[in-house]
Design an enzyme around this catalytic site. Structure first.
Site, PDB file in Angstrom:
ATOM      1  N   HIS A 171     -10.444   0.424  -8.101  1.00  0.00           N
ATOM      2  CA  HIS A 171     -10.583  -0.393  -9.307  1.00  0.00           C
ATOM      3  C   HIS A 171     -11.588  -1.529  -9.130  1.00  0.00           C
ATOM      4  O   HIS A 171     -12.040  -2.107 -10.118  1.00  0.00           O
ATOM      5  CB  HIS A 171      -9.220  -0.928  -9.764  1.00  0.00           C
ATOM      6  N   ASP A 193      -6.181   4.627  -5.236  1.00  0.00           N
ATOM      7  CA  ASP A 193      -6.928   3.394  -5.522  1.00  0.00           C
ATOM      8  C   ASP A 193      -7.783   2.968  -4.323  1.00  0.00           C
ATOM      9  O   ASP A 193      -7.845   1.793  -3.970  1.00  0.00           O
ATOM     10  CB  ASP A 193      -5.984   2.263  -5.929  1.00  0.00           C
ATOM     11  N   SER A 240      -8.265  -7.927  -3.962  1.00  0.00           N
ATOM     12  CA  SER A 240      -8.200  -6.469  -3.955  1.00  0.00           C
ATOM     13  C   SER A 240      -9.263  -5.876  -3.031  1.00  0.00           C
ATOM     14  O   SER A 240     -10.434  -6.220  -3.115  1.00  0.00           O
ATOM     15  CB  SER A 240      -8.411  -5.923  -5.369  1.00  0.00           C
TER      16      SER A 240
END
Length: 394
Positions: A126, A156, A240
């Site tokens: 993402h 992911d 992230s």
């Protein structure tokens, strides 16, 4: 790593120190007073200026405080980078000018390999999703271009390739299977973007093997159960793709998400490195992850109205959960095994299957392309079985 309330002890110690220090200073001042009735010449003292002696015994010094955390951070932080997702801005349809790609988002990444002229970075899918260009910012501020080698929406994860010319440090993989609740960990990344690059937060492993529901296509239905590590180390947007490090300085997780609810605090989630490594290897070498497929399109039996289940599919009244086959792909393993439209799968490889999610989890975590699995299914009211050879799917 222990926590305690140090307010009272510190307050008392500060008072004792201040009192003692004031007493030393008072003594020093009194020793420097010239008493009445005495002069320097009368005492036979040379009146030449003398350098005052530090009679207090107190010196101003600076010290460098080091700890296990600072040593681990010093050794590993350079392997954590910023990752900037660049996309073209929406243009005025009446304008002839073209615009350069602009920052659409920023996250973190971890350099895990350096080989020849290339270096390889793992981050989250993402973070780079939809990117036209990707920039990597090293810990010293150097900015370099990167190529997206592959992405995987289910886990992911994404892998980037860049020049190794300015890269010196590479993260060392640890073993996430031996982690225990309460074990100290360090999260390194770029919360809220590059402005806070290289931020360090500490905490503990709060739990292992957590299952978190994921809605991949944003349709409100759970598509996947992500197996993650839970930590109370602060993880915020921009973290992230960053590193979760153990006390030995080894990479044991890729920070991925947090539970963001008003009533929730301190629940950060990371992809265990043992689960990530085979995905990373596939993305680096093949650009995608090879996953097995039955060769059918399916839906949850619960989404089929009860009258259709009983009257058109002729299923047993007690059968409420399973996976209905909508269609069978030509030349697939399912076709070769004789599966048909309207069959309802209830077991794969000895595991009960009650939903599409469970079927997908079994295929993606317990099986490989080329495996042959025993499938049990209902055709009408009859329970049947077949052996299906799995082919490569997506």
């Amino acid at each position: 790593m222990g926590y305690y309330d140090s307010t009272e002890p510190k307050r008392k110690n500060r008072g004792n120190f201040a009192s003692g220090f004031a007493g030393i200073l008072a003594g020093a001042v009194l020793a420097g007073i010239v008493l009445p009735g005495f002069t320097d010449t009368e005492q036979g003292i040379d009146a030449e200026p003398q350098q005052a002696e530090n009679v207090s015994g107190v010196e101003n010094v600076s010290s460098i405080v080091t700890s296990d955390v600072t040593e681990v951070v010093d050794a590993t932080s350079a392997s954590v980078v910023g990752v900037t997702n660049l996309q073209s801005a929406q243009q005025n349809p009446f304008s002839q000018s073209s615009s350069e790609p602009q920052e659409a988002g920023a996250g973190s990444g971890v350099i895990y390999k350096k080989e020849g002229d290339s270096a390889y970075i793992v981050t989250n899918n993402h973070v780079v999703e939809g990117a036209e260009q990707v920039k990597v910012t090293l810990s010293d501020g150097t900015e370099i271009d990167a190529e997206v080698l592959g992405t995987d929406v289910w886990t992911d994860l994404a892998v980037l390739k860049t020049s190794s010319a300015d890269i010196k440090d590479v993260a060392e993989f640890g073993d996430s299977s031996v982690l225990k609740a309460g074990e100290p960990v360090i999260a390194i990344g770029n919360p809220l973007g590059l402005q806070f690059s290289g931020s360090v937060t500490t905490g503990v492993i709060s739990g292992t093997e957590r299952s978190i529901p994921i809605d991949i296509n944003k349709d409100g239905t759970e598509d996947w159960q992500a197996e993650v590590l839970q930590t109370d180390a602060a993880i915020n947007p921009g973290n992230s793709g960053g590193a979760l490090i153990n006390s030995q300085g080894q990479l044991i997780g890729i920070n991925s998400m947090k539970i963001a609810q008003a009533s929730v605090e301190g629940i950060g989630l990371a992809i265990p490195i043992n689960s990530a490594i085979p995905i990373i290897e596939d993305l680096e070498t093949k650009g995608e992850v090879e996953r097995p497929a039955l060769g059918v399109s399916i839906l949850d039996l619960q989404n089929v109205p009860a009258p259709i289940r009983q009257n058109e599919l002729n299923l047993p009244a007690e059968l409420e959960k399973g996976v209905a086959v909508e269609s069978v792909a030509k030349d697939s393993g399912a076709e070769a095994a004789g599966l048909q439209q309207s069959d309802v799968i209830v077991e794969i490889g000895g595991d009960e299957i009650t939903s599409v999610l469970e079927l997908r989890q079994h295929l993606y975590t317990k099986a490989e392309v080329g495996d042959t699995l025993n499938i049990k299914f209902y055709r009408g009211s009859e329970l049947m079985e077949a052996d299906v050879k799995l082919t490569e799917g997506i």
